[in-house]
Design a protein around this motif. Structure first.
Motif, PDB file in Angstrom:
ATOM      1  N   TYR A 161       0.967  -0.909   0.622  1.00 46.46           N
ATOM      2  CA  TYR A 161       0.242  -0.333   0.471  1.00 46.46           C
ATOM      3  C   TYR A 161       0.801   0.833  -0.028  1.00 46.46           C
ATOM      4  O   TYR A 161       1.434   1.596   1.323  1.00 46.46           O
ATOM      5  N   ARG A 162       0.822   1.657  -1.323  1.00 46.54           N
ATOM      6  CA  ARG A 162       2.601   2.369  -1.586  1.00 46.54           C
ATOM      7  C   ARG A 162       1.271   3.863  -2.339  1.00 46.54           C
ATOM      8  O   ARG A 162       0.612   4.034  -3.258  1.00 46.54           O
ATOM      9  N   TYR A 163       2.078   5.257  -2.022  1.00 46.60           N
ATOM     10  CA  TYR A 163       2.254   6.245  -2.541  1.00 46.60           C
ATOM     11  C   TYR A 163       0.923   6.309  -3.029  1.00 46.60           C
ATOM     12  O   TYR A 163       0.179   7.329  -3.689  1.00 46.60           O
ATOM     13  N   ASN A 164      -0.575   6.657  -1.887  1.00 47.09           N
ATOM     14  CA  ASN A 164      -1.669   6.786  -1.484  1.00 47.09           C
ATOM     15  C   ASN A 164      -2.068   8.291  -0.957  1.00 47.09           C
ATOM     16  O   ASN A 164      -0.955   8.358  -0.393  1.00 47.09           O
ATOM     17  N   ILE A 165      -3.215   8.893  -1.224  1.00 52.27           N
ATOM     18  CA  ILE A 165      -3.268  10.360  -0.639  1.00 52.27           C
ATOM     19  C   ILE A 165      -4.687  10.090  -0.063  1.00 52.27           C
ATOM     20  O   ILE A 165      -5.559   9.946  -0.687  1.00 52.27           O
ATOM     21  N   HIS A 166      -4.812  10.013   1.252  1.00 51.03           N
ATOM     22  CA  HIS A 166      -5.905   9.976   1.952  1.00 51.03           C
ATOM     23  C   HIS A 166      -6.098  11.623   2.361  1.00 51.03           C
ATOM     24  O   HIS A 166      -5.533  11.996   2.984  1.00 51.03           O
ATOM     25  N   ARG A 167      -7.575  11.894   2.200  1.00 51.19           N
ATOM     26  CA  ARG A 167      -7.550  13.705   2.370  1.00 51.19           C
ATOM     27  C   ARG A 167      -9.278  14.025   2.939  1.00 51.19           C
ATOM     28  O   ARG A 167     -10.290  12.855   2.567  1.00 51.19           O
ATOM     29  N   ASN A 168      -9.365  14.399   3.968  1.00 53.81           N
ATOM     30  CA  ASN A 168     -10.196  14.326   4.600  1.00 53.81           C
ATOM     31  C   ASN A 168     -11.303  13.352   5.122  1.00 53.81           C
ATOM     32  O   ASN A 168     -12.284  12.652   4.804  1.00 53.81           O
TER      33      ASN A 168
END
Length: 308
Positions: A161-168
């Motif tokens: 699980y890599r280079y992902n963005i979790h926003r809000n």
């Protein structure tokens, strides 16, 4: 061009739902990046917002059957659009797999945008899977629909699980589940690195176990969590760090290192047995801790600006 090859039409290809009951399919919209939903070649969206009907209506329903092994799936360059919390009585999911049936091996979820579902990604019984370069944006939660940004569990092993963005994120960032009443429900051998978590309020950690206690033992085993950035996240409950949950097997301790926390409330690393979480070389800038100062991680090369 995006979506379709020119002989079949131009522009973004749009669907209201998919149901898949077998493996070895590639869904690739070819183009798309960032928060611009119109840039993605494929677009799955509700017919109308707010959603109506029974709880569990999905933009993408990835159902799996007893006789089917849905392995070798690829989802790339797709905008999975939800309605947000416009009808709190109807839960929606970007991708949802069935928790109780066949296993999935050797799949890829890459370069997609997920927005506005109660849970943007739900994967159960997935192994040897790569999740990378996705944006998970603004999940929601309520009294009927328990929300988390992404959810895995039930023997999901060997996940990168890599280079992902979790926003809000709401309630949970990357959340992991076990099975009630079953002691060994481990999700083992994960590598979680290079991700960004920013904004939102979580109670389960930005990464961690969503159900714990004596009937949910050792839900996580042998994880490596490193080189992630957490910015401007408010943590309550189990904090805004890493929550390992109920742990009895110290031979499979998880390692949490080289992560950076900035302007974050309560970034802690927790387990019922602290020997199950080995953490060091994490850095904290302008962070705040709740309750006793004993909750503050004692790391090397850390910067404390405040705690309360």
């Amino acid at each position: 061009d995006s979506g379709w090859d020119t002989p079949y039409g131009d522009g973004q290809a749009v669907w209201n739902n998919w149901t898949i009951d077998r493996g070895y399919y590639v869904f690739d919209g070819v183009t798309g990046s960032g928060l611009n939903g119109s840039s993605y070649g494929f677009h799955l969206k509700p017919t109308i917002c707010p959603l109506s009907g029974t709880s569990g209506e999905n933009s993408l329903s990835f159902f799996r059957y007893n006789t089917t092994s849905d392995s070798g799936m690829e989802f790339r360059h797709i905008f999975f659009e939800g309605c947000g919390n416009t009808n709190p009585n109807v839960c929606s999911y970007g991708i949802k797999s069935n928790a109780a049936l066949a296993e999935n091996f050797d799949s890829i979820i890459s370069n997609n945008l997920f927005y506005g579902h109660a849970v943007n990604l739900v994967l159960y019984h997935w192994r040897n899977t790569l999740v990378e370069h996705n944006i998970f944006d603004s999940n929601w939660s309520g009294s009927v629909c328990h929300g988390e940004q992404t959810t895995f569990g039930y023997f999901s092993n060997n996940i990168t699980y890599r280079y992902n963005i979790h926003r809000n994120s709401a309630v949970g960032g990357l959340a992991v589940h076990g099975t009630s009443g079953v002691n060994d429900v481990s999700n083992s051998n994960w590598k979680v690195y290079g991700n960004i978590f920013y904004g939102g309020r979580v109670a389960l950690g930005v990464i961690g176990v969503a159900d714990s206690g004596p009937t949910h033992r050792d839900v996580i085993k042998n994880w490596e969590v490193y080189n992630n950035t957490v910015y401007n996240v408010v943590g309550g409950g189990f904090g805004a760090g890493f929550s390992h949950g109920e742990c009895t097997d110290t031979a499979y301790a998880s390692k949490v290192y080289n992560n950076v926390f900035v302007n974050t409330t309560h970034p802690i690393f927790t387990s019922t047995n602290q020997s199950c979480v080995i953490h060091d070389y994490n850095s904290f800038y302008d962070c705040t801790w709740l309750g006793s100062s004993s909750l503050i991680p004692q790391e090397l090369n850390i910067i404390f600006n405040s705690w309360g």
